[in-house]
Design a protein around this motif. Structure first.
Motif, PDB file in Angstrom:
ATOM      1  N   ASP A  44      82.839  27.875  31.363  1.00 43.40           N
ATOM      2  CA  ASP A  44      82.060  27.350  31.619  1.00 43.40           C
ATOM      3  C   ASP A  44      80.526  27.994  31.570  1.00 43.40           C
ATOM      4  O   ASP A  44      80.341  29.130  32.008  1.00 43.40           O
ATOM      5  CB  ASP A  44      81.860  26.792  33.318  1.00 43.40           C
ATOM      6  CG  ASP A  44      81.051  25.779  33.901  1.00 43.40           C
ATOM      7  OD1 ASP A  44      80.477  25.088  32.838  1.00 43.40           O
ATOM      8  OD2 ASP A  44      81.000  25.581  34.953  1.00 43.40           O
ATOM      9  N   GLU A  62      81.138  29.306  36.380  1.00 45.68           N
ATOM     10  CA  GLU A  62      79.963  29.699  37.091  1.00 45.68           C
ATOM     11  C   GLU A  62      80.080  30.333  38.248  1.00 45.68           C
ATOM     12  O   GLU A  62      80.937  30.129  39.062  1.00 45.68           O
ATOM     13  CB  GLU A  62      78.984  28.413  37.289  1.00 45.68           C
ATOM     14  CG  GLU A  62      78.471  27.803  36.187  1.00 45.68           C
ATOM     15  CD  GLU A  62      77.446  26.518  36.337  1.00 45.68           C
ATOM     16  OE1 GLU A  62      76.574  26.348  35.903  1.00 45.68           O
ATOM     17  OE2 GLU A  62      77.888  26.040  37.606  1.00 45.68           O
ATOM     18  N   THR A  75      80.466  21.261  35.388  1.00 42.46           N
ATOM     19  CA  THR A  75      81.356  22.246  36.008  1.00 42.46           C
ATOM     20  C   THR A  75      82.437  21.382  36.972  1.00 42.46           C
ATOM     21  O   THR A  75      83.638  21.927  37.316  1.00 42.46           O
ATOM     22  CB  THR A  75      80.310  22.750  37.108  1.00 42.46           C
ATOM     23  OG1 THR A  75      79.413  23.880  36.161  1.00 42.46           O
ATOM     24  CG2 THR A  75      80.959  24.119  37.935  1.00 42.46           C
TER      25      THR A  75
HETATM   26 MG   LIG Z   1      77.708  23.654  35.392  1.00 47.04          MG
END
Ligand SMILES: [Mg+2]
Ligand SMILES: Nc1ncnc2c1ncn2[C@@H]1O[C@H](COP(=O)(O)OP(=O)(O)O)[C@@H](O)[C@H]1O
Length: 337
Positions: free
Chosen positions: A158, A86, A47
């Motif tokens: 993601d 996310e 991320t």
């Molecule tokens: Mg992640």
């Protein structure tokens, strides 16, 4: 302006959060026309890398570019790159369609595009429902619809498979494959190889912020296919003959079995016949990418999966090199057929 290539290039990228090195000297390139998986266990730095690519986090060192430019120099970035990261929230009282209309206005695309993207992600019938009432899977689809508004050349997702049921994962697979086959670039992260294995052509595997493998998935799979398990009448004799014939890795197992890496069952069987060694059992092990994924990222786990003798992971820094050596040895063995 940007070069329009559809390439993502990450070069010597590092991100330090105080004492935590989230990403460490990471380099890879993602080409258009294929789906690339960005894989690593939770906490590996996926991320953070994607956030740097999308201009949301400033790198400590190195660069991440799309079409040859950092995100903040892309002009109207929504036309170049669409992304789903996310924990992106929706206004719970706003309908799916209204949510999209707000974003469509922000990036300067006509309202009609909102209806198009709802259709693309299979949410047309839920257009007038409130996002707050959506299941996790439906929210993922709405997030994807938002990313598609600008008809972007590059798509960055993601953990898109999170919260999707098997049908949703199958749908996503078909969607991403067709998106990429039109010459666009798709980068999807996941902490589960199995979830995206059928979707991706290329893979970048990271662990603790560092690249462990970068290449084609079928090559990774190919490296795992050539492993034979054999039960010979004379293990020592066959092992010696195999090593002399160039098999890179022959290991004894309990109960007299041998594992032979970098060889086919036919090669092992033929050699045993030549040597006059009887064979009581012989099978080729099917590719187990998940096991390799665990091995490549094992340094990050405190509890490791059970391993067979002689098949354990070397220390992380040696893995890529050892992997390449193994590939070369396999080619030599192949040349002796
Ligand atoms: Mg992640
Ligand atoms: N904003 C932040 N502040 C401090 N540490 C962070 C921050 N974001 C991520 N980290 C740390 O960086 C590491 C990588 O995290 P992340 O990029 O979220 O990994 P992944 O997405 O692969 O699970 C983890 O150790 C995480 O705790």
């Amino acid at each position: 302006m940007h070069d329009g290539s559809g390439r993502i290039v990450v070069q010597n990228l590092t991100k330090q959060f105080g004492p935590v090195t989230a990403v460490q000297n990471l380099s890879f390139a993602v080409e258009p026309g294929s789906v690339t998986g960005f894989l690593g266990p939770n906490g590996a730095g996926k991320t953070t890398t994607l956030r740097m690519l999308l201009g949301l986090v400033k790198p400590t060192a190195g660069t991440a570019t799309i079409n040859g430019r950092p995100h903040d120099q892309l002009g109207n970035p929504a036309r170049v790159v669409g992304s789903v990261l996310e924990n992106e929230g929706f206004h719970p009282k706003r309908t799916a369609r209204n949510h999209l209309l707000v974003y469509a206005a922000a990036i300067g695309v006509p309202d009609q595009r909102a209806d198009e993207v709802l259709g693309l992600v299979g949410l047309s019938s839920a257009a007038h429902r409130k996002a707050g009432d959506f299941s996790l899977g439906m929210r993922q689809r709405l997030a994807l619809a938002t990313a598609l508004l600008g008809d972007p050349q590059v798509l960055v997702l993601d953990e898109p498979a999170n919260g999707l049921d098997p049908e949703g994962i199958a749908w996503l697979r078909t969607f991403l494959r067709s998106y990429a086959s039109g010459g666009r670039t798709v980068l999807v992260s996941s902490h589960l190889l199995a979830e995206v294995e059928q979707t991706i052509d290329q893979v970048v595997i990271i662990s603790r912020g560092q690249t462990m493998y970068h290449g084609r998935v079928d090559q990774l799979r190919g490296s795992q296919q050539a492993r034979v398990i054999v039960l010979p009448g004379d293990g020592a004799k066959l092992a010696t003959a195999l090593k002399e014939a160039g098999a890179p890795d022959v290991q004894p197992m309990p109960d007299g079995w041998l594992t032979v890496a970098g060889a086919t069952a036919r090669q092992v069987g033929d050699l045993a016949l030549q040597q006059g060694v009887p064979i009581y059992g012989l099978r080729e092990e099917t590719a187990d990418l998940e096991k390799l994924f665990f091995q490549l990222t094992a340094g990050q786990f405190s509890a490791q999966p059970p391993q067979q003798p002689g098949w354990g992971p070397p220390p992380p820094q040696q893995q890529q090199v050892q992997y390449q050596q193994q590939q070369q040895q396999q080619q030599q063995w192949g040349g002796q057929r």
